[in-house]
Design an enzyme around this catalytic site. Structure first.
Site, PDB file in Angstrom:
ATOM      1  CE1 TYR A 151     -14.532  33.960   4.222  1.00 25.22           C
ATOM      2  CE2 TYR A 151     -16.557  35.223   4.011  1.00 25.22           C
ATOM      3  CZ  TYR A 151     -15.775  34.313   4.699  1.00 25.22           C
ATOM      4  OH  TYR A 151     -16.252  33.760   5.870  1.00 25.22           O
ATOM      5  CE  LYS A 157     -16.748  30.867   4.021  1.00 27.68           C
ATOM      6  NZ  LYS A 157     -16.331  29.632   4.719  1.00 27.68           N
TER       7      LYS A 157
END
Length: 321
Positions: free
Chosen positions: A240, A244
């Site tokens: 994750y 990002k």
């Protein structure tokens, strides 16, 4: 040792107090209506919100519609998307639903053709569609490919599709990418350990799509063969966080590419961290309400006299990448 522990506790308490003070400030700012001369938008202004059937996306759609913007609420699944749009429509808001899968080029093409035919283009795009498998202190990369593809490739697909659809506007069209502080390159605890790679990703003048893609692909290869734990990647929510990192880097790249557009055809692109929001994605364990999490997206979407592009924000303030 006791003194060190006390100092750490004091530091945490002070940080907590600062966060609470900022939350109160923003709550006050949100309560102040935009004046007529600040409102560059109208009911003819079209905002598209991806992954908007629940959570932060739903609240972004809700708040934009409350400001009088026409919102196109999208989701992969038709039934849940229609139901979410219906909830807002019943509140008298100008919201329509259209199916959109940000990973399916055919779905994107169909959506864009529908937008062009019905609205002529869009003024605001909020890339909210996202996925995270890990909750709390877990750090599995079992679904790394889905996480990366949804969060980074999905965002990239939509940015590329939307740019030709962005309507000329004296105030400038807006793209807002939902990101996370976990994707900061120079966070103290959760960053890529390779200094040279960090510097490359941080250099706004030389960053390229090829570099971002190569970084992500290297991680995905290591995730598949099990060597990722020694790859120097972020330690928490690794897949994750990297998705990002990529979103943030891509935001800066696109801002550079769009910088020379003439007045009246400007497109401003920024990313922001909504905070740890109480949603299904966080297992309802967050510290921030969806309303608070959506706030900076609304602020960036509607900011009068917009001249900011390629920046990263949290709580209406610029933060470092």
């Amino acid at each position: 040792m006791a003194d060190v522990t006390e100092k750490q506790m004091d530091k945490r308490e002070r940080a907590k107090e600062r966060r609470e003070k900022r939350r109160q400030e923003i709550s006050l700012l949100r309560s102040i209506p935009y004046s007529e001369h600040q409102r560059w938008w109208s009911a003819e202004t079209i905002a598209v919100v991806t992954g908007a059937n629940r959570g932060i996306g739903f609240e972004i759609a809700h708040q934009l519609a409350l400001q009088g913007v026409t919102v196109v609420l999208t989701s992969r699944e038709i039934a849940v998307g229609e139901e979410s749009a219906k909830v807002l429509q019943e509140g008298g808001l100008k919201v329509v639903f259209h199916q959109l899968d940000v990973l399916d080029q055919e779905s994107i093409d169909t959506f864009c053709a529908w937008i062009k035919e019905n609205y002529g283009g869009i003024d605001i795009l909020i890339n909210n569609a996202g996925f995270n498998h890990n909750v709390g202190s877990e750090n599995s990369v079992e679904f790394a490919e889905k996480v990366i593809k949804t969060n980074y490739n999905g965002t990239k697909n939509m940015v590329k599709a939307a740019i030709p659809l962005m309507k000329p506007n004296a105030a400038g069209a807006r793209i807002v990418n939902v990101s996370s502080r976990l994707g900061r390159l120079n966070g103290r605890k959760n960053r890529i350990s390779d200094d040279a790679l960090r510097q490359q990703l941080e250099d706004g003048d030389s960053i390229s799509e090829e570099l971002i893609d190569a970084t992500i692909n290297k991680f995905l290869e290591q995730a598949k063969d099990g060597s990722w734990t020694d790859g120097g990647w972020p330690q928490n929510n690794t897949d994750y966080s990297l998705s990002k990192v990529a979103v943030n880097a891509y935001t800066r790249l696109v801002a550079r590419e769009l910088a020379d557009r003439p007045e009246g055809e400007k497109i401003f692109i920024n990313c922001y961290c909504p905070g740890w929001v109480k949603t299904a994605m966080t297992g309802w364990a967050g510290q921030v309400t969806p309303e608070e999490g959506a706030d900076t997206a609304i602020w960036l979407s509607l900011l009068p006299d917009m001249r900011i592009s390629g920046k990263f924000f949290a709580e209406r303030r610029e933060i470092h990448f």
